[in-house]
Design an enzyme around this catalytic site. Sequence first.
Site, short mmCIF file in Angstrom:
data_model
loop_
_atom_site.label_atom_id
_atom_site.label_comp_id
_atom_site.label_asym_id
_atom_site.label_seq_id
_atom_site.Cartn_x
_atom_site.Cartn_y
_atom_site.Cartn_z
N CYS A 1 26.33 9.95 -16.82
CA CYS A 1 26.93 8.95 -17.70
C CYS A 1 25.84 8.11 -18.37
O CYS A 1 25.22 7.27 -17.73
CB CYS A 1 27.89 8.07 -16.88
N CYS B 1 26.64 4.39 -18.55
CA CYS B 1 26.44 3.70 -17.26
C CYS B 1 24.96 3.49 -16.97
O CYS B 1 24.55 2.40 -16.57
CB CYS B 1 27.01 4.52 -16.09
N ASP B 2 24.16 4.54 -17.14
CA ASP B 2 22.81 4.53 -16.59
C ASP B 2 21.68 4.54 -17.61
O ASP B 2 20.52 4.42 -17.24
CB ASP B 2 22.62 5.75 -15.65
C1 LIG Z 1 27.86 8.39 -10.05
C2 LIG Z 1 28.73 7.61 -11.01
C3 LIG Z 1 28.23 6.46 -11.60
C4 LIG Z 1 29.04 5.71 -12.45
N1 LIG Z 1 28.54 4.56 -12.98
C5 LIG Z 1 29.33 3.76 -13.72
C6 LIG Z 1 28.84 2.52 -14.22
O1 LIG Z 1 27.68 2.15 -14.00
N2 LIG Z 1 29.71 1.75 -14.92
C7 LIG Z 1 30.99 2.13 -15.19
O2 LIG Z 1 31.73 1.35 -15.81
N3 LIG Z 1 31.46 3.31 -14.76
C8 LIG Z 1 30.68 4.14 -14.04
N4 LIG Z 1 31.15 5.35 -13.59
C9 LIG Z 1 32.46 5.82 -14.06
C10 LIG Z 1 33.60 5.18 -13.23
O3 LIG Z 1 33.35 5.39 -11.86
C11 LIG Z 1 34.94 5.79 -13.63
O4 LIG Z 1 35.16 5.66 -15.01
C12 LIG Z 1 36.09 5.12 -12.89
O5 LIG Z 1 35.91 5.16 -11.50
C13 LIG Z 1 37.45 5.77 -13.22
O6 LIG Z 1 38.42 5.16 -12.46
P1 LIG Z 1 39.83 5.86 -12.15
O7 LIG Z 1 40.57 4.90 -11.31
O8 LIG Z 1 40.44 6.34 -13.40
O9 LIG Z 1 39.48 7.19 -11.33
P2 LIG Z 1 38.63 7.44 -10.02
O10 LIG Z 1 37.60 6.42 -9.81
O11 LIG Z 1 38.21 8.88 -10.14
O12 LIG Z 1 39.69 7.29 -8.84
C14 LIG Z 1 40.70 8.24 -8.62
C15 LIG Z 1 41.15 8.15 -7.17
O13 LIG Z 1 42.27 9.00 -7.01
C16 LIG Z 1 42.18 9.66 -5.77
N5 LIG Z 1 42.94 10.91 -5.87
C17 LIG Z 1 42.70 11.97 -6.68
N6 LIG Z 1 43.65 12.92 -6.51
C18 LIG Z 1 44.50 12.45 -5.57
C19 LIG Z 1 45.68 12.99 -4.96
N7 LIG Z 1 46.16 14.18 -5.29
N8 LIG Z 1 46.33 12.24 -4.01
C20 LIG Z 1 45.86 11.00 -3.66
N9 LIG Z 1 44.73 10.46 -4.19
C21 LIG Z 1 44.07 11.17 -5.15
C22 LIG Z 1 40.69 9.91 -5.58
O14 LIG Z 1 40.36 10.07 -4.20
C23 LIG Z 1 40.09 8.64 -6.18
O15 LIG Z 1 39.87 7.65 -5.21
C24 LIG Z 1 30.37 6.13 -12.75
C25 LIG Z 1 30.85 7.32 -12.18
C26 LIG Z 1 30.06 8.04 -11.32
C27 LIG Z 1 30.61 9.32 -10.67
#
Ligand SMILES: Cc1cc2nc3c(=O)[nH]c(=O)nc-3n(C[C@H](O)[C@H](O)[C@H](O)COP(=O)(O)OP(=O)(O)OC[C@H]3O[C@@H](n4cnc5c(N)ncnc54)[C@H](O)[C@@H]3O)c2cc1C
Length: 312
Positions: free
Chosen positions: A133, A136-137
């Site tokens: 990303c 992000c980084d």
């Molecule tokens: C290494 C890394 C660094 C990042 N750095 C940044 C940053 O610096 N700044 C920033 O703003 N963003 C950053 N991001 C991006 C950010 O993490 C995501 O945009 C954000 O977490 C998305 O949130 P979400 O709730 O949509 O999904 P997610 O965070 O993916 O959460 C989804 C959740 O659903 C759960 N889940 C999935 N399927 C199921 C199922 N069938 N049943 C029950 N539970 C389920 C998963 O276990 C997970 O906990 C980074 C991402 C990564 C991987």
Amino acid sequence: MLEVAIIGGGPAGLSAGLYATRGGLKDVIMFEKGMPGGQITTSSELENYPGVAEVKSGFDFMAPWQEQCFRFGLKHEMAEVIRIKKKLDFFVIVLSDGKEIEAKSVIVATGGSPKRSNVKGEDTYWGKGVSSCATCDGFFYKNKEVAVLGGGDTAIEESIYLAKICSKVTIIHRRNEFRAAPITVQRAKSLSNIEFLTPYGIEEICGDNSGVTGLKLKNLENNATKEINIAGIFMLIGYNVNNAVLMQEDGTSLCAMNEYGQAIVNLKMETNIPGLFVAGDLRQDAPKQVVCAASDGATAALGAIEFVEHHK
Ligand SMILES: Cc1cc2nc3c(=O)[nH]c(=O)nc-3n(C[C@H](O)[C@H](O)[C@H](O)COP(=O)(O)OP(=O)(O)OC[C@H]3O[C@@H](n4cnc5c(N)ncnc54)[C@H](O)[C@@H]3O)c2cc1C
């Protein structure tokens, strides 16, 4: 019957849980297959969430989110959801142990994950110079040399973004042609600090205790090898969305999706199925940032409250 079922406990799901419970709904369960927090808990540094001046690990950053939600009555069930089905005017949440729970409205926030290339060194240096990303980084590599792996729109657009921050960006792509829009490739080619290396693949990501230091590359036409020194590598080769819960037994999807398997939603995070909302990285055009996922979750919860009120 639940008023709202939230699937996924990342920033979108937790923020939906906070707004749904604090907004007056009583029967709200967040189904999360692991520990709440989402994919950001794998990040060692988060510094772009507005209002949080301190640089925190993703894990430390997300810890208070659950605590805050649970204070307003959100219930968390550690369970994997297999499928969401629609029956008459309600939904059925099917869990991996076969249990079925009914809900008037559902917010799907199962997120996704960046695709990994599985090249040597990727796992060792993930979060220590290997990133997926640029938004992000990228800032961590201000005035440093970085590389980008990939040839799609995201790879080239993120390279242009990085070129504004970093001293040099080397785009590595296994083909001479790009999937990215020709105009985007042209824009990247017009920038003096972007270099294209094609058709090249990464043989190894090299580093030391401080993180990534360079790459061993191979020309895929003539097998010639090459080494470059860089401080960071952005793996921008695609993104897997966790849309399995929306897939039905007959192979169709519960709501409309685009070609990438992302749910199509409007500005209220409503899908084309009344009462079904999708928030965060699973939706189309998601900026894939914590602040955006949190905003989506809040928006979806406000919509779900309105839906439940109108369908009493
Ligand atoms: C290494 C890394 C660094 C990042 N750095 C940044 C940053 O610096 N700044 C920033 O703003 N963003 C950053 N991001 C991006 C950010 O993490 C995501 O945009 C954000 O977490 C998305 O949130 P979400 O709730 O949509 O999904 P997610 O965070 O993916 O959460 C989804 C959740 O659903 C759960 N889940 C999935 N399927 C199921 C199922 N069938 N049943 C029950 N539970 C389920 C998963 O276990 C997970 O906990 C980074 C991402 C990564 C991987």
